[in-house]
Design an enzyme around this catalytic site. Structure first.
Site, mmCIF file in Angstrom:
data_model
loop_
_atom_site.group_PDB
_atom_site.id
_atom_site.type_symbol
_atom_site.label_atom_id
_atom_site.label_comp_id
_atom_site.label_asym_id
_atom_site.label_seq_id
_atom_site.Cartn_x
_atom_site.Cartn_y
_atom_site.Cartn_z
ATOM 1 N N SER A 78 -0.610 -4.853 2.275
ATOM 2 C CA SER A 78 -1.880 -4.609 1.720
ATOM 3 C C SER A 78 -1.638 -3.586 0.317
ATOM 4 C CB SER A 78 -2.876 -3.863 2.666
ATOM 5 O OG SER A 78 -2.150 -2.596 3.119
ATOM 6 N N GLY A 126 1.425 -9.389 6.466
ATOM 7 C CA GLY A 126 0.548 -8.681 5.356
ATOM 8 C C GLY A 126 0.996 -7.782 4.715
ATOM 9 N N ASP A 151 -3.219 -17.480 12.645
ATOM 10 C CA ASP A 151 -3.446 -16.238 13.047
ATOM 11 C C ASP A 151 -3.038 -16.440 14.694
ATOM 12 O OD1 ASP A 151 -3.724 -13.469 12.553
ATOM 13 O OD2 ASP A 151 -5.791 -13.580 13.765
ATOM 14 N N GLU A 184 -8.615 13.866 13.387
ATOM 15 C CA GLU A 184 -8.952 13.154 12.075
ATOM 16 C C GLU A 184 -8.755 11.670 12.460
ATOM 17 O OE1 GLU A 184 -10.525 14.227 9.908
ATOM 18 O OE2 GLU A 184 -10.182 16.471 10.279
#
Length: 662
Positions: A493, A491, A401, A173
Site C-alpha cells: 500500500s 498487497g 481472495d 492509541e
C-alpha cells in the site's frame, strides 16, 4: 529478645502467606504509584483527578470485562494504564499484555514509562527483584514478576497476538492500529482471544479518535453496554451538566468576548449561567459519570439507574472525556488553540482544526472523502448474462481472495484500450487449510466461458492473495501452476508503487518440508491500482477504460467494489492520500479486482498496440462471426455469492493469448 520483637518476627515470617487487604486501583495508586521524572512534568506521588477515579476503578472491577476510553490528550490515560499494569502485577498477580501500534511505540513505552515506574514504585521490588538487572526475565518484550508475566508488544504483526495466555490486555492509541492485522482480523478480537479461559478476563482500550467512519475506538464505544460522559454540578443551578465545546449560536458550551481567549467561560445549558474555569474547579470533585440511558456511577464500583437504585455493573463500559475537564490546560489556551486553527481553516488548511477536534475535544473528525457511489454503478448495469463474455471482451483475468471459509473470485474480460466487463463473481465454499479443498478453486480457474461471438475463452492469468492464515497453501497452489500464469501476490500500500511491483522468491513450507525458493511472490501496488480503478469508474461512456457491469451482479458486488474511501493521512513521509476501509465494510470484490488488474499488466495488456488489439479481435470475434457461427450455447448457470460452488467444465481446446496473437 522481648515479646514484642518475637511478635514482629512472627508477623514478618507469616507475611508472605497472608493475603493483602483488597484495594481498588484508585486506592492502590494513591498508596503506591509515583510519577517518574522521565515522563512527567513534575516528579511526585500520584494524586488522581476526580474524573479519573471511576475509570481507574472500572479497570480493577472484576465485574467489568471491557473498558474503553475515547479521550483527548492530557487526561492521564497513559499513566492510568501504567498504574493498572503495576497494580495487576503486584496486587492481583495476573498475567497481562499491552499492545502499542508499532514495535517502536512499544519499545519507547517500555523505556520511557514502564521501566522508570518499576524503578520508582518501590512496592514493585517485592514482585520484580530484577528491576535493575540485565536478565532474560527483564527485556523490552517481557517482564516476569512473581506469579505473573507482562508482555509488551507492537500491534502490526499477527504473530504478536499468538502463543500467550493473559488475564488482562491493554491497547494504547487504538486508532493508530491497522483495522485488519495482516488479514487475520481486527486487533481487539485478536487480543481478546488471548484472555479466553481467564477467570476474570479484562480488556482495556483507549485512544484519541481520528476520522469519522474509520475510528476504531468509536466503533468500540458504540458496542459498549453503557457509554458514559463526565458530568459536574453547575456552580449556579446545581444541575448535572457536561462540559461541551458548543459553537456559535449554541445555548451551551464555551463563550468568549471579542476574540479574547482570557474571557473564556462555559454557558450552562440548564440555567444559561456563565462560569469560569476557577468556578469549575470548585465543583469538579463532584464528577459523576452518566450514560444516555441514565445509568450513573461516581466511583466505577457501584452503578445506579435513574431512580437511584443499585444495578449490576455493565460488562462493557465506555467513557468519553476531553481536555476542558483537566486542570493541565487552561480554558483560555483551549480557545486560543481554536482561534489559531480557525484562522488556518480560512486559508483552506484544515490540519490544525482536525488536530483540535481530535486531540483537544476528543472527538472524531468528519472529512470529505473521495468515493464512488455504489448505487450509481448498479444503476448503469447492462443486460448481459454473467459467465458469458460480451462482444469487446478479448482476454479473461481473475483475482482471488482467500478467506477462512471460502475463495472469493472475480473474473474480468479486458478489451481494446483496457475497457473491461465483469464476467463472473463467485464464492467457492471451502476450507483453505485442507489441501483437497483447493481443487474447487483449480476447477473453477479452468472454466471455459462462452463468448458472444461464438467461441470459448479461458482465464489467461489469475492472482491469488497470499496474506492471512493460508500463506503456504496459497504458495504451493501457485507453485504448481506457474505455466498457467497463476500468480502468488501480496498487497503493497505504499504510495506510488506500481500495480505490477517487484517479485521475490519465497520458501514454501508444505507437508513438513521446506521447498527453498519455491515460488515467486509478486507485490501489487494496491493504492496505485485503486487510484486507477477509481478514475476508470468515473468514465461515463463506453470506450477505453470504461467498466461494464451485468444486471445479474448482486448489490453486494457494488458495495464491496466501492467499500474504500480515499483520504489524506499523515505518514512518516508527510501527508499522503490513502485508501482506507470504513468500519464494518467488506471489500473482497475490490481486492479481487485489484489483483485482476495486476494480471492484466502481467499480460502487458496496458502496452498493447493498436495492431495487437486488432489481431486479437480478429482471433476472438471475427467480423463474420455473427453471420456464420453456430448458435451460442446457453450460458452456464450463474453461481451467486453464498450459493453452492460450481462444478467447472474443462474445455478440450482453448486457444491461449500467445497463439491468438501469433
Amino acid at each position: 529478645m522481648d515479646k514484642s520483637e518475637i511478635q514482629k518476627a512472627i508477623r514478618r515470617g507469616l507475611a508472605p502467606m497472608g493475603a493483602p487487604d483488597p484495594l481498588t486501583l484508585a486506592e492502590w495508586a494513591a498508596k503506591h504509584f509515583y510519577l517518574s521524572a522521565e515522563s512527567s512534568y513534575v516528579e511526585q506521588a500520584w494524586e488522581a483527578y476526580p474524573f479519573q477515579v471511576a475509570v481507574m476503578n472500572a479497570i480493577s472491577n472484576d465485574d467489568i470485562r471491557e473498558v474503553d476510553w475515547l479521550k483527548s490528550a492530557r487526561v492521564g490515560y497513559t499513566k492510568i494504564i501504567l498504574a493498572a499494569m503495576l497494580y495487576h502485577a503486584e496486587h492481583k498477580r495476573r498475567n497481562q499484555a499491552i499492545w502499542q501500534p508499532t514495535d517502536d511505540d512499544s519499545d519507547e513505552f517500555v523505556k520511557v514509562e514502564l521501566e522508570p515506574a518499576l524503578r520508582d514504585v518501590t512496592v514493585m521490588r517485592d514482585v520484580f527483584p530484577q528491576y535493575l538487572a540485565r536478565h532474560k526475565t527483564n527485556t523490552l518484550r517481557q517482564k516476569k514478576f512473581v506469579d505473573s508475566l507482562l508482555h509488551t508488544k507492537g500491534g502490526k504483526a499477527a504473530k504478536n497476538y499468538r502463543r500467550i495466555s493473559i488475564d488482562t490486555g491493554y491497547l494504547d492509541e487504538a486508532d493508530a492500529f491497522d483495522r485488519d492485522v495482516e488479514k487475520e482480523g481486527d486487533p481487539f478480537t485478536l487480543a481478546k482471544k488471548r484472555t479466553e479461559g481467564a477467570t476474570f478476563p479484562k480488556m482495556v482500550v483507549g485512544s484519541t479518535p481520528k476520522l469519522k467512519g474509520f475510528s476504531l475506538i468509536e466503533d468500540r464505544a458504540e458496542l459498549a453496554d453503557e457509554f458514559f460522559r463526565a458530568h459536574i454540578r453547575c456552580p449556579h443551578c446545581n444541575e448535572w451538566i457536561t462540559l461541551t465545546w458548543g459553537g456559535r449560536g449554541e445555548p451551551h458550551g464555551f463563550k468568549w468576548v471579542n476574540n479574547d481567549p482570557d474571557t473564556a467561560a462555559h454557558l450552562c445549558p440548564e440555567c444559561a449561567g456563565l462560569f469560569t474555569q476557577a468556578d469549575y474547579l470548585t465543583v469538579w470533585k463532584t464528577t459523576r459519570w452518566i450514560s444516555a440511558s441514565g445509568i450513573w456511577t461516581d466511583d466505577g464500583l457501584r452503578f445506579f439507574n435513574r431512580a437511584d437504585e443499585l444495578v449490576p455493573a455493565p460488562g462493557h463500559v465506555a467513557f468519553h472525556i476531553w481536555t476542558a475537564y483537566s486542570p493541565q490546560a487552561s480554558w483560555a489556551d483551549i480557545v486560543r488553540e481554536f482561534l489559531a486553527a480557525a484562522e488556518k481553516a480560512k486559508a483552506g488548511d484544515m490540519s490544525k482544526m482536525k488536530t483540535f477536534v481530535n486531540t483537544t475535544r476528543g472527538e472524531v473528525w468528519e472529512e470529505d472523502v473521495e468515493k464512488t457511489d455504489s448505487d450509481a454503478l448498479e444503476a448503469r448495469a447492462e443486460a448481459y448474462p454473467l459467465r458469458q463474455v460480451p462482444m469487446g471482451g478479448l482476454v479473461l483475468v481473475a483475482g482471488v481472495d482467500v478467506q477462512a471459509d471460502r475463495f472469493e473470485v472475480v473474473v474480468w474480460a479486458v478489451g481494446r484500450g483496457e475497457e473491461t466487463w465483469a464476467v463472473d463473481y463467485v464464492q467457492l465454499r471451502a476450507n483453505p487449510a485442507d489441501e483437497s479443498e483447493w481443487d474447487k478453486l483449480d476447477d473453477y480457474l479452468l472454466t471455459a466461458f462462452p463468448h458472444a461471438a461464438g467461441g470459448m475463452l479461458q482465464i489467461e492469468a489469475s492472482a491469488i492473495d497470499t496474506g492471512g492464515h493460508y500463506t503456504h497453501q496459497a504458495y504451493n497452489f501457485c507453485r504448481q501452476r506457474v505455466r498457467r500464469k497463476v500468480f502468488a501476490v501480496k498487497g503493497d500500500s505504499q504510495q506510488g508503487k506500481p500495480v505490477k511491483g517487484r517479485s521475490s522468491t519465497q520458501d514454501v513450507n508444505w507437508r513438513g518440508k521446506v521447498i527453498k525458493r519455491g515460488v515467486k511472490l509478486w507485490l501489487v501496488g494496491t493504492d496505485t491500482a485503486k487510484d486507477l480503478l477509481h478514475g476508470r469508474l468515473q468514465i461515463a461512456h463506453p470506450g477505453a477504460g470504461y467498466i461494464h457491469f451485468s444486471k445479474e451482479l448482486p448489490s453486494t458486488f457494488y458495495q464491496q467494489l466501492t467499500a474504500e474511501h480515499r483520504i489524506l493521512a499523515k505518514t512518516q513521509s508527510g501527508d499522503q492520500y490513502r485508501w482506507v476501509k470504513p468500519s464494518g465494510r467488506r471489500n473482497e470484490v475490490l481486492d479481487c479486482t485489484v489483483y485482476a488488474m495486476f494480471c492484466a499488466q502481467q499480460l502487458d495488456l496496458n502496452k498493447f498496440t493498436e495492431r495487437m488489439w486488432q489481431r486479437l479481435e480478429e482471433a476472438v470475434q471475427p467480423a463474420t462471426g455473427d453471420m456464420f457461427s453456430a448458435p451460442l450455447p446457453p450460458p452456464a448457470a450463474v453461481v451467486k455469492p453464498e450459493a453452492k460452488p460450481i462444478v467447472a467444465t474443462k474445455p478440450t481446446t482453448t486457444p491461449k493469448l500467445a497463439s491468438r496473437l501469433a
